[in-house]
Scaffold this motif. Structure first.
Motif, PDB file in Angstrom:
ATOM      1  N   ARG A 284      80.273  35.323  47.387  1.00 55.94           N
ATOM      2  CA  ARG A 284      79.233  34.377  47.796  1.00 55.94           C
ATOM      3  C   ARG A 284      77.984  35.181  48.100  1.00 55.94           C
ATOM      4  N   VAL A 285      76.972  34.998  47.303  1.00 56.42           N
ATOM      5  CA  VAL A 285      75.739  35.748  47.466  1.00 56.42           C
ATOM      6  C   VAL A 285      74.775  34.926  48.321  1.00 56.42           C
ATOM      7  N   GLN A 286      74.374  35.479  49.456  1.00 56.66           N
ATOM      8  CA  GLN A 286      73.381  34.810  50.289  1.00 56.66           C
ATOM      9  C   GLN A 286      72.037  34.795  49.580  1.00 56.66           C
ATOM     10  N   SER A 287      71.321  33.700  49.727  1.00 60.28           N
ATOM     11  CA  SER A 287      70.008  33.626  49.101  1.00 60.28           C
ATOM     12  C   SER A 287      69.035  34.562  49.808  1.00 60.28           C
ATOM     13  N   PHE A 288      67.981  34.916  49.102  1.00 60.34           N
ATOM     14  CA  PHE A 288      66.953  35.776  49.665  1.00 60.34           C
ATOM     15  C   PHE A 288      66.374  35.150  50.935  1.00 60.34           C
ATOM     16  N   LYS A 289      66.228  33.836  50.907  1.00 60.94           N
ATOM     17  CA  LYS A 289      65.632  33.123  52.038  1.00 60.94           C
ATOM     18  C   LYS A 289      66.494  33.251  53.294  1.00 60.94           C
ATOM     19  N   GLU A 290      67.786  32.992  53.165  1.00 66.18           N
ATOM     20  CA  GLU A 290      68.635  33.016  54.346  1.00 66.18           C
ATOM     21  C   GLU A 290      68.992  34.420  54.795  1.00 66.18           C
ATOM     22  N   ARG A 291      68.995  35.371  53.855  1.00 66.16           N
ATOM     23  CA  ARG A 291      69.388  36.727  54.223  1.00 66.16           C
ATOM     24  C   ARG A 291      68.251  37.535  54.837  1.00 66.16           C
ATOM     25  N   TRP A 292      67.017  37.315  54.331  1.00 65.56           N
ATOM     26  CA  TRP A 292      65.902  38.118  54.830  1.00 65.56           C
ATOM     27  C   TRP A 292      64.669  37.297  55.204  1.00 65.56           C
ATOM     28  N   TRP A 293      64.229  36.414  54.317  1.00 61.18           N
ATOM     29  CA  TRP A 293      62.916  35.814  54.463  1.00 61.18           C
ATOM     30  C   TRP A 293      62.765  35.003  55.740  1.00 61.18           C
ATOM     31  N   ASP A 294      63.740  34.148  56.049  1.00 66.99           N
ATOM     32  CA  ASP A 294      63.642  33.344  57.270  1.00 66.99           C
ATOM     33  C   ASP A 294      63.539  34.230  58.506  1.00 66.99           C
ATOM     34  N   ARG A 295      64.287  35.321  58.510  1.00 64.66           N
ATOM     35  CA  ARG A 295      64.281  36.224  59.658  1.00 64.66           C
ATOM     36  C   ARG A 295      62.981  37.012  59.736  1.00 64.66           C
ATOM     37  N   ILE A 296      62.402  37.323  58.569  1.00 66.78           N
ATOM     38  CA  ILE A 296      61.100  38.002  58.550  1.00 66.78           C
ATOM     39  C   ILE A 296      60.027  37.092  59.138  1.00 66.78           C
ATOM     40  N   LEU A 297      60.062  35.811  58.744  1.00 65.82           N
ATOM     41  CA  LEU A 297      59.072  34.865  59.261  1.00 65.82           C
ATOM     42  C   LEU A 297      59.218  34.670  60.769  1.00 65.82           C
ATOM     43  N   LEU A 298      60.458  34.743  61.261  1.00 67.28           N
ATOM     44  CA  LEU A 298      60.698  34.564  62.697  1.00 67.28           C
ATOM     45  C   LEU A 298      60.118  35.698  63.537  1.00 67.28           C
ATOM     46  N   THR A 299      59.845  36.833  62.911  1.00 64.64           N
ATOM     47  CA  THR A 299      59.253  37.947  63.665  1.00 64.64           C
ATOM     48  C   THR A 299      57.816  37.651  64.083  1.00 64.64           C
ATOM     49  N   GLY A 300      57.185  36.692  63.412  1.00 63.43           N
ATOM     50  CA  GLY A 300      55.815  36.335  63.746  1.00 63.43           C
ATOM     51  C   GLY A 300      54.770  37.280  63.203  1.00 63.43           C
ATOM     52  N   VAL A 301      55.168  38.201  62.313  1.00 64.87           N
ATOM     53  CA  VAL A 301      54.202  39.186  61.809  1.00 64.87           C
ATOM     54  C   VAL A 301      53.129  38.532  60.947  1.00 64.87           C
ATOM     55  N   LEU A 302      53.453  37.396  60.334  1.00 60.14           N
ATOM     56  CA  LEU A 302      52.472  36.754  59.460  1.00 60.14           C
ATOM     57  C   LEU A 302      51.280  36.246  60.263  1.00 60.14           C
ATOM     58  N   GLU A 303      51.550  35.730  61.447  1.00 57.87           N
ATOM     59  CA  GLU A 303      50.463  35.232  62.293  1.00 57.87           C
ATOM     60  C   GLU A 303      49.726  36.400  62.977  1.00 57.87           C
ATOM     61  N   ALA A 304      50.462  37.462  63.305  1.00 57.09           N
ATOM     62  CA  ALA A 304      49.856  38.589  64.015  1.00 57.09           C
ATOM     63  C   ALA A 304      49.067  39.506  63.109  1.00 57.09           C
ATOM     64  N   ASP A 305      49.468  39.566  61.810  1.00 60.32           N
ATOM     65  CA  ASP A 305      48.806  40.478  60.882  1.00 60.32           C
ATOM     66  C   ASP A 305      48.209  39.653  59.769  1.00 60.32           C
ATOM     67  N   GLY A 306      48.673  39.839  58.515  1.00 57.55           N
ATOM     68  CA  GLY A 306      48.201  38.985  57.430  1.00 57.55           C
ATOM     69  C   GLY A 306      47.370  39.734  56.426  1.00 57.55           C
ATOM     70  N   PRO A 307      47.099  39.110  55.274  1.00 58.55           N
ATOM     71  CA  PRO A 307      46.439  39.773  54.156  1.00 58.55           C
ATOM     72  C   PRO A 307      44.990  40.149  54.414  1.00 58.55           C
ATOM     73  N   SER A 308      44.393  39.567  55.452  1.00 62.72           N
ATOM     74  CA  SER A 308      42.990  39.910  55.725  1.00 62.72           C
ATOM     75  C   SER A 308      42.837  41.380  56.074  1.00 62.72           C
ATOM     76  N   HIS A 309      43.980  42.023  56.480  1.00 64.61           N
ATOM     77  CA  HIS A 309      43.936  43.433  56.833  1.00 64.61           C
ATOM     78  C   HIS A 309      44.301  44.334  55.644  1.00 64.61           C
ATOM     79  N   GLY A 310      44.712  43.716  54.543  1.00 64.76           N
ATOM     80  CA  GLY A 310      45.298  44.499  53.456  1.00 64.76           C
ATOM     81  C   GLY A 310      44.394  44.718  52.264  1.00 64.76           C
ATOM     82  N   MET A 311      44.968  45.402  51.254  1.00 59.37           N
ATOM     83  CA  MET A 311      44.332  45.648  49.964  1.00 59.37           C
ATOM     84  C   MET A 311      43.002  46.387  50.109  1.00 59.37           C
ATOM     85  N   ASN A 312      43.081  47.565  50.704  1.00 64.10           N
ATOM     86  CA  ASN A 312      41.870  48.381  50.834  1.00 64.10           C
ATOM     87  C   ASN A 312      41.422  48.859  49.456  1.00 64.10           C
TER      88      ASN A 312
END
Length: 312
Positions: A284-312
């Motif tokens: 049974r292969v866990q989906s990318f969403k349930e294995r990593w993505w949901d937990r990444i979003l729960l860290t709140g890094v998207l609200e604290a950081d974001g693309p406005s700081h990236g792509m120098n």
């Protein structure tokens, strides 16, 4: 400690007494180069011989870049493949899908890929299928579908750094296109509900995640590598570091993502993870969403950081 080198004990057992078998003499068949291209080659009633001829003709045409001729040969080959010869059937279906992709026939390419998927019975089969779909989606700029296939590869073979690297590179390319055109574009017209997946903030976060995971895996693997394999690893590590500098996530973001993406990097767990020969019915292969993505979003890094700081 070697993580992936596992052997069955039976490999090292002494062979039992064997009965010597005397082979009768035979006359080997001698074939001229490209014998299968001769017009008289098909003057045979042997189905296996006809299958070989059309298969060889198709393979040669692909090598020569003659994809329509290859597609015709593979189509003829299909008629002569025995029902129990799944290996050749899969090879021919993949060849037909790739030829259609080269010829700009997206729907036909995906049709043959779907037929290939119906015969997939193990992890190796599914890996080949997903890699095929990635190449088709890339050619037709179906970015949402391409990302989905790459995420499936990462979920099914989570300790393969190259799938994570490709995921990161695809997201990076999307971000660069967004900087040029003002939006992330995709030819996935049949998937309007997944437009949120192309939001710049999410693509930026997936790019960071892909390169961080790549870096974590390669640092573990290089302990067992040498020669040109190690050189490739070191070169990719350098590229991953450079890209992360361009994306410029905050230090707190790096730490949060590293924590989530490294939790399963335990030697025993990595050794026991699904292998290429494992049956699809037994895992049974866990989906990318349930294995990593949901937990990444729960860290709140998207609200604290974001693309406005990236792509120098």
């Amino acid at each position: 400690m070697e993580i992936f080198a596992t052997f069955d004990d039976s490999v090292f057992l002494e062979a039992k007494d064997r009965v010597a078998v005397t082979l009768s003499s035979y006359n080997a068949k001698v074939c001229e180069p490209q014998w299968f291209c001769d017009k008289t080659a098909l003057n045979t009633d042997d189905p296996l011989e006809k299958q070989k001829i059309y298969k060889f003709r198709g393979d040669l045409a692909v090598r020569q870049g003659q994809h329509q001729e290859a597609l015709d040969a593979y189509s003829n080959c299909q008629e002569w493949i025995a029902d129990n010869n799944l290996t050749i059937r899969r090879d021919v279906l993949e060849g037909m899908a790739r030829c259609c992709s080269k010829l700009g026939q997206r729907d036909r390419a995906l049709h043959f890929a779907d037929l290939l998927g119906k015969e997939a019975s193990n992890i190796c089969h599914m890996t080949s299928l997903l890699l095929l779909k990635v190449s088709i989606y890339q050619r037709f700029k179906a970015v949402v579908s391409e990302l989905s296939a790459l995420q499936q590869l990462c979920s099914m073979l989570p300790f393969n750094p190259w799938h994570w690297y490709n995921l990161g590179q695809t997201c990076l390319q999307l971000l660069e296109n967004s900087r040029t055109t003002g939006r992330c574009e995709s030819a996935d017209e049949d998937k309007p509900g997944e437009a949120a997946e192309l939001g710049e903030d999410r693509i930026w976060l997936k790019a960071c995640s892909g390169f961080i995971r790549t870096r974590l895996l390669l640092r573990i693997l290089r302990q067992q590598q040498s020669s040109f394999v190690l050189q490739r690893t070191e070169s990719t590590l350098q590229t991953a570091d450079q890209v992360l500098q361009r994306l410029s996530p905050k230090e707190t973001t790096l730490q949060a993502l590293t924590e989530v993406l490294s939790e399963d990097l335990i030697p025993d767990k990595m050794r026991e993870e699904y292998q290429d020969g494992d049956s699809l019915a037994s895992v049974r292969v866990q989906s990318f969403k349930e294995r990593w993505w949901d937990r990444i979003l729960l860290t709140g890094v998207l609200e604290a950081d974001g693309p406005s700081h990236g792509m120098n």
